[in-house]
Design a protein around this motif. Structure first.
Motif, mmCIF file in Angstrom:
data_model
loop_
_atom_site.group_PDB
_atom_site.id
_atom_site.type_symbol
_atom_site.label_atom_id
_atom_site.label_comp_id
_atom_site.label_asym_id
_atom_site.label_seq_id
_atom_site.Cartn_x
_atom_site.Cartn_y
_atom_site.Cartn_z
ATOM 1 N N ASP A 74 0.787 -1.234 0.000
ATOM 2 C CA ASP A 74 0.000 0.000 0.000
ATOM 3 C C ASP A 74 0.817 1.280 0.000
ATOM 4 O O ASP A 74 0.275 2.345 -0.267
ATOM 5 C CB ASP A 74 -0.929 0.018 1.218
ATOM 6 C CG ASP A 74 -1.931 -1.122 1.212
ATOM 7 O OD1 ASP A 74 -2.118 -1.766 0.150
ATOM 8 O OD2 ASP A 74 -2.535 -1.371 2.277
ATOM 9 N N ASP A 85 -11.365 -6.096 6.789
ATOM 10 C CA ASP A 85 -11.270 -6.600 5.416
ATOM 11 C C ASP A 85 -9.835 -6.538 4.909
ATOM 12 O O ASP A 85 -9.409 -7.378 4.108
ATOM 13 C CB ASP A 85 -12.225 -5.860 4.480
ATOM 14 C CG ASP A 85 -11.912 -4.381 4.356
ATOM 15 O OD1 ASP A 85 -11.556 -3.743 5.370
ATOM 16 O OD2 ASP A 85 -12.039 -3.845 3.242
ATOM 17 N N ARG A 86 -9.060 -5.581 5.396
ATOM 18 C CA ARG A 86 -7.647 -5.472 5.009
ATOM 19 C C ARG A 86 -6.814 -6.527 5.732
ATOM 20 O O ARG A 86 -5.948 -7.158 5.150
ATOM 21 C CB ARG A 86 -7.098 -4.085 5.323
ATOM 22 C CG ARG A 86 -7.913 -2.920 4.779
ATOM 23 C CD ARG A 86 -7.783 -2.669 3.302
ATOM 24 N NE ARG A 86 -6.491 -2.281 2.824
ATOM 25 C CZ ARG A 86 -5.926 -1.095 2.978
ATOM 26 N NH1 ARG A 86 -6.529 -0.129 3.629
ATOM 27 N NH2 ARG A 86 -4.742 -0.856 2.477
ATOM 28 N N ASP A 89 -7.388 -9.923 4.197
ATOM 29 C CA ASP A 89 -7.252 -9.982 2.745
ATOM 30 C C ASP A 89 -6.411 -11.191 2.319
ATOM 31 O O ASP A 89 -5.214 -11.272 2.612
ATOM 32 C CB ASP A 89 -6.602 -8.690 2.241
ATOM 33 C CG ASP A 89 -6.471 -8.622 0.733
ATOM 34 O OD1 ASP A 89 -6.818 -9.601 0.040
ATOM 35 O OD2 ASP A 89 -6.016 -7.575 0.245
ATOM 36 N N GLN A 91 -5.267 -11.954 -0.513
ATOM 37 C CA GLN A 91 -4.225 -11.620 -1.494
ATOM 38 C C GLN A 91 -2.943 -11.139 -0.819
ATOM 39 O O GLN A 91 -1.889 -11.128 -1.447
ATOM 40 C CB GLN A 91 -4.742 -10.573 -2.472
ATOM 41 C CG GLN A 91 -5.849 -11.112 -3.356
ATOM 42 C CD GLN A 91 -6.323 -10.087 -4.361
ATOM 43 O OE1 GLN A 91 -6.128 -8.898 -4.207
ATOM 44 N NE2 GLN A 91 -6.959 -10.583 -5.409
ATOM 45 N N LEU A 92 -3.031 -10.753 0.458
ATOM 46 C CA LEU A 92 -1.846 -10.299 1.185
ATOM 47 C C LEU A 92 -1.037 -11.476 1.739
ATOM 48 O O LEU A 92 0.164 -11.354 1.956
ATOM 49 C CB LEU A 92 -2.263 -9.361 2.323
ATOM 50 C CG LEU A 92 -1.153 -8.651 3.068
ATOM 51 C CD1 LEU A 92 -0.369 -7.735 2.129
ATOM 52 C CD2 LEU A 92 -1.734 -7.853 4.220
#
Length: 177
Positions: A74, A85-86, A89, A91-92
């Protein structure tokens, strides 16, 4: 400087220095060297699996692997970095898995007088990018300027105060003994 645990400040600042030198998809490994206290409290030792797969805001805040991965992805760490939600995540997670933590005994010897950290990013092609910091910006040994402190306050308060209100609060705060 960043809204996270103190031991996370140096790794985040180094990730931000290195992120413009390498594309995330090219990263093979992110090696973080730090002092023992950072490794044992927020570094993700074998007894702390939540540091490698945080499922709550506190786990994310106290996870150097999470902080490094988010800083690379980020370009900053903000209060929004800890929204659920972060934190969750999927995808992280691959980038989190590329972070490796190790103790640098010299850094441990110098702690707590100095807060040292070194980071090396190794790409899939074998290129290496490194950076190091002693006492990141905002620490007692490397304090903020008044302008930097005001910018941090405004950045963190903007979720609840307008820019005009931030200015008014800062004027009041600077008059306090």
């Amino acid at each position: 400087r960043f809204p996270c645990h103190g031991h996370g400040q140096a790794p985040v600042s180094l990730a931000l220095q290195l992120r413009d030198k390498v594309r995330i998809e090219d990263i093979d490994t992110i090696n973080v060297e730090s002092y023992n206290r950072a490794l044992n409290s927020v570094g993700g030792g074998p007894d702390k699996p939540e540091k490698w797969d945080p499922r709550s805001r506190p786990d994310a805040d106290y996870s150097i692997p999470y902080l490094v991965a988010v800083a690379f992805r980020d370009g900053d760490i903000t209060p929004d970095s800890f929204a659920m939600d972060r934190v969750l995540d999927p995808q992280l997670r691959p980038l989190l898995g590329k972070v490796k933590m190790s103790e640098n005994r010299e850094f441990t010897r110098r702690y707590p007088q100095d807060f040292n950290c070194r980071m090396e990013v190794i790409t899939r092609s074998g290129q290496r990018y490194a950076a190091a910091v002693t006492n990141p910006r905002g620490f007692q040994q490397n304090p903020f300027t008044d302008r930097e402190l005001e910018a941090k306050f405004s950045r963190l308060a903007q979720a609840v105060l307008s820019p005009r209100q931030c200015d008014e609060v800062l004027k009041l705060l600077w008059r306090l003994e």
